[in-house]
Design a protein around this motif. Sequence first.
Motif, PDB file in Angstrom:
ATOM      1  N   THR A  37      -7.899   0.483   1.109  1.00 20.23           N
ATOM      2  CA  THR A  37      -6.804  -0.236   1.750  1.00 20.23           C
ATOM      3  C   THR A  37      -5.573   0.650   1.888  1.00 20.23           C
ATOM      4  O   THR A  37      -4.934   0.691   2.950  1.00 20.23           O
ATOM      5  CB  THR A  37      -6.453  -1.508   0.950  1.00 20.23           C
ATOM      6  OG1 THR A  37      -7.613  -2.326   0.858  1.00 20.23           O
ATOM      7  CG2 THR A  37      -5.323  -2.284   1.594  1.00 20.23           C
ATOM      8  N   LEU A  38      -5.236   1.379   0.844  1.00 24.51           N
ATOM      9  CA  LEU A  38      -4.096   2.280   0.910  1.00 24.51           C
ATOM     10  C   LEU A  38      -4.312   3.391   1.944  1.00 24.51           C
ATOM     11  O   LEU A  38      -3.383   3.770   2.664  1.00 24.51           O
ATOM     12  CB  LEU A  38      -3.812   2.892  -0.478  1.00 24.51           C
ATOM     13  CG  LEU A  38      -3.134   1.968  -1.468  1.00 24.51           C
ATOM     14  CD1 LEU A  38      -3.153   2.581  -2.870  1.00 24.51           C
ATOM     15  CD2 LEU A  38      -1.713   1.681  -1.038  1.00 24.51           C
ATOM     16  N   ARG A  39      -5.521   3.906   2.025  1.00 23.41           N
ATOM     17  CA  ARG A  39      -5.823   4.947   3.011  1.00 23.41           C
ATOM     18  C   ARG A  39      -5.673   4.385   4.449  1.00 23.41           C
ATOM     19  O   ARG A  39      -5.161   5.061   5.330  1.00 23.41           O
ATOM     20  CB  ARG A  39      -7.220   5.502   2.805  1.00 23.41           C
ATOM     21  CG  ARG A  39      -7.318   6.300   1.523  1.00 23.41           C
ATOM     22  CD  ARG A  39      -8.296   7.450   1.638  1.00 23.41           C
ATOM     23  NE  ARG A  39      -8.540   8.050   0.343  1.00 23.41           N
ATOM     24  CZ  ARG A  39      -7.707   8.885  -0.261  1.00 23.41           C
ATOM     25  NH1 ARG A  39      -6.547   9.184   0.280  1.00 23.41           N
ATOM     26  NH2 ARG A  39      -8.004   9.404  -1.441  1.00 23.41           N
ATOM     27  N   LYS A  40      -6.123   3.160   4.646  1.00 18.30           N
ATOM     28  CA  LYS A  40      -5.998   2.531   5.967  1.00 18.30           C
ATOM     29  C   LYS A  40      -4.521   2.340   6.323  1.00 18.30           C
ATOM     30  O   LYS A  40      -4.099   2.619   7.453  1.00 18.30           O
ATOM     31  CB  LYS A  40      -6.725   1.180   5.991  1.00 18.30           C
ATOM     32  CG  LYS A  40      -6.813   0.560   7.357  1.00 18.30           C
ATOM     33  CD  LYS A  40      -7.604  -0.727   7.340  1.00 18.30           C
ATOM     34  CE  LYS A  40      -9.043  -0.349   7.646  1.00 18.30           C
ATOM     35  NZ  LYS A  40      -9.884  -1.535   7.849  1.00 18.30           N
ATOM     36  N   LEU A  41      -3.716   1.903   5.356  1.00 15.41           N
ATOM     37  CA  LEU A  41      -2.278   1.768   5.590  1.00 15.41           C
ATOM     38  C   LEU A  41      -1.634   3.117   5.904  1.00 15.41           C
ATOM     39  O   LEU A  41      -0.775   3.229   6.780  1.00 15.41           O
ATOM     40  CB  LEU A  41      -1.585   1.137   4.386  1.00 15.41           C
ATOM     41  CG  LEU A  41      -1.819  -0.342   4.144  1.00 15.41           C
ATOM     42  CD1 LEU A  41      -1.245  -0.774   2.817  1.00 15.41           C
ATOM     43  CD2 LEU A  41      -1.172  -1.142   5.281  1.00 15.41           C
ATOM     44  N   ALA A  42      -2.043   4.143   5.183  1.00 14.16           N
ATOM     45  CA  ALA A  42      -1.481   5.482   5.398  1.00 14.16           C
ATOM     46  C   ALA A  42      -1.844   6.024   6.778  1.00 14.16           C
ATOM     47  O   ALA A  42      -1.061   6.744   7.397  1.00 14.16           O
ATOM     48  CB  ALA A  42      -1.970   6.434   4.316  1.00 14.16           C
ATOM     49  N   ASP A  43      -3.024   5.662   7.274  1.00 13.62           N
ATOM     50  CA  ASP A  43      -3.480   6.157   8.580  1.00 13.62           C
ATOM     51  C   ASP A  43      -2.811   5.437   9.746  1.00 13.62           C
ATOM     52  O   ASP A  43      -2.928   5.874  10.893  1.00 13.62           O
ATOM     53  CB  ASP A  43      -4.997   6.022   8.705  1.00 13.62           C
ATOM     54  CG  ASP A  43      -5.720   7.013   7.809  1.00 13.62           C
ATOM     55  OD1 ASP A  43      -5.093   8.010   7.387  1.00 13.62           O
ATOM     56  OD2 ASP A  43      -6.920   6.765   7.518  1.00 13.62           O
TER      57      ASP A  43
END
Length: 188
Positions: free
Chosen positions: A180-186
């Motif tokens: 989830t954090l990676r998706k937000l960062a992207d």
Amino acid sequence: MLSTAYQSLPDRPDCSRRAPRTNMFVIADLASTTASGKVKIRNMSASGAMIEGPALPPSSAHCRIRRGGLELEGEVVWVVGNRAGIRFDGTAHVADWLPNGGRTQSDVDRAVAEAKNGCATHQASEPRQPAPLISRPVDADQAAEVADQLERLADALSGDAEVVMRHMNRLQALDLAVQTLRKLADQR
């Protein structure tokens, strides 16, 4: 009713108390030529301590107690049942051995009184708003860094088979948080 941990032991001429004792309940490692293992430090002064444990060295034995980076050596001056008194070779800094960072019960009582007085003062005016955990917006780079840290933690934990067996669902939740954090960062 006092617990047996704080009942006084008979007066002993070979264990006269030169300094006031601080009651505590901390675990330490004991080592001597005749006994070793975990002990509970029940009280301590600058010159000695009362310990409790299943296997204690005999009276007049030299020993060492260790807790984290702290270490003291001394002589066992009495043994009664599962308790013993140690007279230190040097001087102990008792506050360092306390589990709460050196705060005494008086410090805790004072902090509680201040907190109560602070609450009473604020109740009379307007209610306090909680301080935000993070005071500025989180950007994509920070979200990616947190994801990296969580992923390293998950990798370390999943390297232990017992942790995986006991906490599989929590490890999966940790993995979902990373994703989830990676998706937000992207989404920059």
